[in-house]
Structure formats: structure tokens, C-alpha cells
Scaffold this active site. Sequence first.
Site, mmCIF file in Angstrom:
data_model
loop_
_atom_site.group_PDB
_atom_site.id
_atom_site.type_symbol
_atom_site.label_atom_id
_atom_site.label_comp_id
_atom_site.label_asym_id
_atom_site.label_seq_id
_atom_site.Cartn_x
_atom_site.Cartn_y
_atom_site.Cartn_z
ATOM 1 N N GLY A 1 0.780 -1.228 0.000
ATOM 2 C CA GLY A 1 0.000 0.000 0.000
ATOM 3 C C GLY A 1 0.810 1.275 0.000
ATOM 4 O O GLY A 1 0.331 2.315 0.449
ATOM 5 N N HIS B 1 -5.676 -8.736 -9.003
ATOM 6 C CA HIS B 1 -6.746 -9.621 -9.461
ATOM 7 C C HIS B 1 -7.316 -9.053 -10.756
ATOM 8 O O HIS B 1 -7.723 -7.885 -10.808
ATOM 9 C CB HIS B 1 -7.848 -9.709 -8.389
ATOM 10 C CG HIS B 1 -9.072 -10.436 -8.822
ATOM 11 N ND1 HIS B 1 -9.196 -11.803 -8.732
ATOM 12 C CD2 HIS B 1 -10.230 -9.997 -9.362
ATOM 13 C CE1 HIS B 1 -10.397 -12.160 -9.201
ATOM 14 N NE2 HIS B 1 -11.041 -11.079 -9.585
ATOM 15 N N ILE B 2 -7.348 -9.871 -11.780
ATOM 16 C CA ILE B 2 -7.906 -9.424 -13.049
ATOM 17 C C ILE B 2 -9.427 -9.361 -12.927
ATOM 18 O O ILE B 2 -10.077 -10.340 -12.559
ATOM 19 C CB ILE B 2 -7.493 -10.368 -14.190
ATOM 20 C CG1 ILE B 2 -5.961 -10.363 -14.340
ATOM 21 C CG2 ILE B 2 -8.156 -9.943 -15.503
ATOM 22 C CD1 ILE B 2 -5.433 -11.391 -15.304
ATOM 23 N N LEU B 3 -9.971 -8.180 -13.205
ATOM 24 C CA LEU B 3 -11.407 -7.960 -13.051
ATOM 25 C C LEU B 3 -12.132 -8.272 -14.359
ATOM 26 O O LEU B 3 -11.722 -7.828 -15.429
ATOM 27 C CB LEU B 3 -11.658 -6.511 -12.633
ATOM 28 C CG LEU B 3 -11.163 -6.165 -11.225
ATOM 29 C CD1 LEU B 3 -11.035 -4.657 -11.059
ATOM 30 C CD2 LEU B 3 -12.089 -6.755 -10.163
ATOM 31 N N HIS C 1 0.397 0.694 -13.278
ATOM 32 C CA HIS C 1 1.137 -0.451 -13.787
ATOM 33 C C HIS C 1 2.607 -0.089 -13.926
ATOM 34 O O HIS C 1 2.941 0.958 -14.499
ATOM 35 C CB HIS C 1 0.570 -0.899 -15.139
ATOM 36 C CG HIS C 1 1.222 -2.132 -15.670
ATOM 37 N ND1 HIS C 1 1.220 -3.343 -14.999
ATOM 38 C CD2 HIS C 1 1.920 -2.362 -16.811
ATOM 39 C CE1 HIS C 1 1.885 -4.248 -15.688
ATOM 40 N NE2 HIS C 1 2.333 -3.680 -16.790
ATOM 41 N N ASP D 1 -4.229 -4.198 -18.800
ATOM 42 C CA ASP D 1 -3.210 -3.159 -19.049
ATOM 43 C C ASP D 1 -3.284 -2.579 -20.447
ATOM 44 O O ASP D 1 -2.327 -1.948 -20.920
ATOM 45 C CB ASP D 1 -1.814 -3.725 -18.767
ATOM 46 C CG ASP D 1 -1.665 -4.135 -17.308
ATOM 47 O OD1 ASP D 1 -0.902 -5.068 -17.036
ATOM 48 O OD2 ASP D 1 -2.339 -3.534 -16.457
HETATM 49 N N1 LIG Z 1 -9.858 -6.081 -16.353
HETATM 50 C C1 LIG Z 1 -8.707 -5.656 -15.800
HETATM 51 N N2 LIG Z 1 -8.380 -6.041 -14.553
HETATM 52 C C2 LIG Z 1 -7.219 -5.613 -14.010
HETATM 53 C C3 LIG Z 1 -6.346 -4.790 -14.738
HETATM 54 C C4 LIG Z 1 -6.733 -4.386 -16.042
HETATM 55 O O1 LIG Z 1 -6.015 -3.616 -16.734
HETATM 56 N N3 LIG Z 1 -7.916 -4.841 -16.537
HETATM 57 N N4 LIG Z 1 -5.110 -4.433 -14.189
HETATM 58 C C5 LIG Z 1 -4.668 -5.320 -13.134
HETATM 59 C C6 LIG Z 1 -3.386 -4.963 -12.472
HETATM 60 N N5 LIG Z 1 -2.352 -5.807 -13.078
HETATM 61 C C7 LIG Z 1 -1.409 -5.157 -13.812
HETATM 62 O O2 LIG Z 1 -1.333 -3.913 -13.844
HETATM 63 C C8 LIG Z 1 -2.411 -7.218 -12.966
HETATM 64 C C9 LIG Z 1 -2.710 -7.790 -11.738
HETATM 65 C C10 LIG Z 1 -2.796 -9.174 -11.625
HETATM 66 C C11 LIG Z 1 -2.581 -9.994 -12.714
HETATM 67 C C12 LIG Z 1 -2.745 -11.478 -12.578
HETATM 68 O O3 LIG Z 1 -2.204 -12.251 -13.341
HETATM 69 N N6 LIG Z 1 -3.549 -11.872 -11.566
HETATM 70 C C13 LIG Z 1 -3.925 -13.279 -11.361
HETATM 71 C C14 LIG Z 1 -3.681 -13.674 -9.910
HETATM 72 C C15 LIG Z 1 -2.268 -13.328 -9.510
HETATM 73 C C16 LIG Z 1 -2.126 -13.399 -7.970
HETATM 74 O O4 LIG Z 1 -3.144 -13.587 -7.274
HETATM 75 O O5 LIG Z 1 -0.971 -13.236 -7.501
HETATM 76 C C17 LIG Z 1 -5.409 -13.428 -11.591
HETATM 77 O O6 LIG Z 1 -6.138 -12.407 -11.454
HETATM 78 O O7 LIG Z 1 -5.805 -14.576 -11.818
HETATM 79 C C18 LIG Z 1 -2.263 -9.423 -13.952
HETATM 80 C C19 LIG Z 1 -2.176 -8.019 -14.071
HETATM 81 C C20 LIG Z 1 -5.729 -5.488 -12.097
HETATM 82 N N7 LIG Z 1 -6.903 -5.985 -12.739
HETATM 83 N N1 GAR Z 2 0.231 -5.411 -12.471
HETATM 84 C C1 GAR Z 2 -0.094 -4.638 -11.314
HETATM 85 C C2 GAR Z 2 1.147 -4.333 -10.530
HETATM 86 O O1 GAR Z 2 2.173 -4.975 -10.679
HETATM 87 N N2 GAR Z 2 1.040 -3.312 -9.665
HETATM 88 C C3 GAR Z 2 2.158 -2.904 -8.868
HETATM 89 O O2 GAR Z 2 2.011 -3.345 -7.531
HETATM 90 C C4 GAR Z 2 2.787 -2.473 -6.700
HETATM 91 C C5 GAR Z 2 1.953 -2.089 -5.508
HETATM 92 O O3 GAR Z 2 2.781 -1.516 -4.539
HETATM 93 P P1 GAR Z 2 2.113 -0.963 -3.184
HETATM 94 O O4 GAR Z 2 1.262 -2.075 -2.628
HETATM 95 O O5 GAR Z 2 3.298 -0.622 -2.328
HETATM 96 O O6 GAR Z 2 1.293 0.248 -3.550
HETATM 97 C C6 GAR Z 2 3.156 -1.258 -7.564
HETATM 98 O O7 GAR Z 2 4.501 -1.339 -7.980
HETATM 99 C C7 GAR Z 2 2.243 -1.400 -8.748
HETATM 100 O O8 GAR Z 2 2.773 -0.853 -9.940
#
Ligand SMILES: Nc1nc2c(c(=O)[nH]1)N[C@@H](CN(C=O)c1ccc(C(=O)N[C@@H](CCC(=O)O)C(=O)O)cc1)CN2
Ligand code: GAR
Length: 204
Positions: free
Chosen positions: A12, A100-102, A119, A159
Site C-alpha cells: 500500500g 486480481h484481473i477484473l 502499472h 493493461d
Molecule cells: N480487467 C482488468 N483487470 C485488471 C487490470 C486491467 O487492466 N484490466 N489491471 C490489473 C493490475 N495488473 C497489472 O497492472 C495485474 C494484476 C494481476 C494480474 C494477474 O495475473 N492476476 C492473477 C492472480 C495473480 C495473484 O493472485 O498473484 C489473476 O487475477 O488470476 C495481472 C495483471 C488489475 N486488474
Molecule cells: N500489475 C499490477 C502491478 O504490478 N502493480 C504494482 O504493484 C505495486 C503495488 O505496490 P504498493 O502495494 O506498495 O502500492 C506497484 O509497484 C504497482 O505498480
Amino acid sequence: MKRIVVLISGSGTNLQALINALNTPRLPSSEITLVLSNRKAAYGLTRASLAVPPIPTSYLALQPFLSKNPTKSRSDYDAEIARIVLAAAPDLVVLAGWMHILSEPFLDLMGPVPVINLHPALPGEFDGANAIERAYEAWKRGEITRSGCMVHRVVKEVDKGEPIIVREVEFKEGEGIEEFEERLHSVEHEIIVEGAKKVLEEAP
Ligand SMILES: Nc1nc2c(c(=O)[nH]1)N[C@@H](CN(C=O)c1ccc(C(=O)N[C@@H](CCC(=O)O)C(=O)O)cc1)CN2
Ligand SMILES: NCC(=O)N[C@@H]1O[C@H](COP(=O)([O-])[O-])[C@@H](O)[C@H]1O
């Protein structure tokens, strides 16, 4: 006051950057009405509780949700996340390390409420998780000389949403990943505030 809901999964530090900027010229007339985590141990939940005034928090993880609701799906989880978020009446939703991918149910339920994501890579490069590590390895292979970070709108494709703020971060010869990551995170703490302010200024 503009209402911001922040979704987290970890330390955070970017949430803290937003908290520190509230009601300053960097993020005027704003409040964080909820911090939601999908990981119980996320220190960002503590940061929210220690804020002055304390910020309400919520926790909901996918696997426990599915275990407690065996007939429900990941999409049902995403819809529940949306319900929790909307109950905090956001003008803006910020994904700040939300891992978490939404799916579309979440995005559809958000309606006109803008959702942005931080990101740690440049548009079109290293989408997805572990972006910093992948970029650093690409630099070690001589494939790139810089990476960076961005704040972008959230769409279904991970992303791939419209970039709002983009900042390049050069690699330095002989630098370890820890040093690079520290510099990158410092830039992230700036752009997450800039991105939130920019989107909130767009709102009618
Ligand atoms: N619909 C969208 N959802 C999310 C986005 C987005 O652009 N569109 N951004 C992500 C953040 N992110 C990268 O910036 C990202 C976060 C997580 C994952 C991923 O592979 N997650 C897995 C679980 C991984 C884990 O629990 O450690 C999953 O969701 O199954 C990829 C990219 C946030 N959501
Ligand atoms: N793909 C999403 C991703 O990698 N997000 C990354 O998680 C970190 C959160 O740090 P924080 O918990 O210290 O704010 C940040 O570096 C952010 O870019």
C-alpha cells in the site's frame, strides 16, 4: 468532496501516496471512502486504519468466497467486489497494486465510474504481473534501455486501457533490480496522485 475507492493487495505505498496527497493542491477536495483488499495481510489495510481520520476498510478474497459459495463463480466474486465498491459511492476507483484481473461484470457494474490502474511498465510493454522483473531481465539481455510506469484506464483486456500518465525510467549501468525498483516506485508514488487528480478533474 470527491470520493475515491482504492483497491489493494499488498504493502500500500501507493495508497499511502494518495492518503498523503488528500486535500492538498496535488489532490484537492478529495477523500478515500474505502480501501478494499483481496489479501487479509495486506499492510495497506493497516495504512488505511492508521490514517487520520481512519479510512474504512474491507477484505474479500476469491478463494474463500468460492469455498463459502460453492455454486458461485469468479464472475460472482467480481460482482460482489463491485457491490462493495459502489456502496462507498466512488467518483473514482483506483487499482493500486490490486492483483486480481477484473472481469466484465465488475466493469459493467461500475457504469460511468472511472476505474484506473497503476502499472509498473510502459504502454504495450510487459503487460500483466511481474512486469518489473521482466523489464529488468529484458534490459540485462540488452533489449531495452528504459522501462517506466503508467496510470491507465481499466478495460477488460489487462493493461490495455487508455494511458493517462506515462513516465519513463532509465536503467543505470551496474544497477541491481532493487535499486531500479526503488527508483521506479518513487515515480509511481507521483503518477498515481497525478493520474487520480487528472481523472477527477474530468468528472462533471
Ligand atoms: N480487467 C482488468 N483487470 C485488471 C487490470 C486491467 O487492466 N484490466 N489491471 C490489473 C493490475 N495488473 C497489472 O497492472 C495485474 C494484476 C494481476 C494480474 C494477474 O495475473 N492476476 C492473477 C492472480 C495473480 C495473484 O493472485 O498473484 C489473476 O487475477 O488470476 C495481472 C495483471 C488489475 N486488474
Ligand atoms: N500489475 C499490477 C502491478 O504490478 N502493480 C504494482 O504493484 C505495486 C503495488 O505496490 P504498493 O502495494 O506498495 O502500492 C506497484 O509497484 C504497482 O505498480
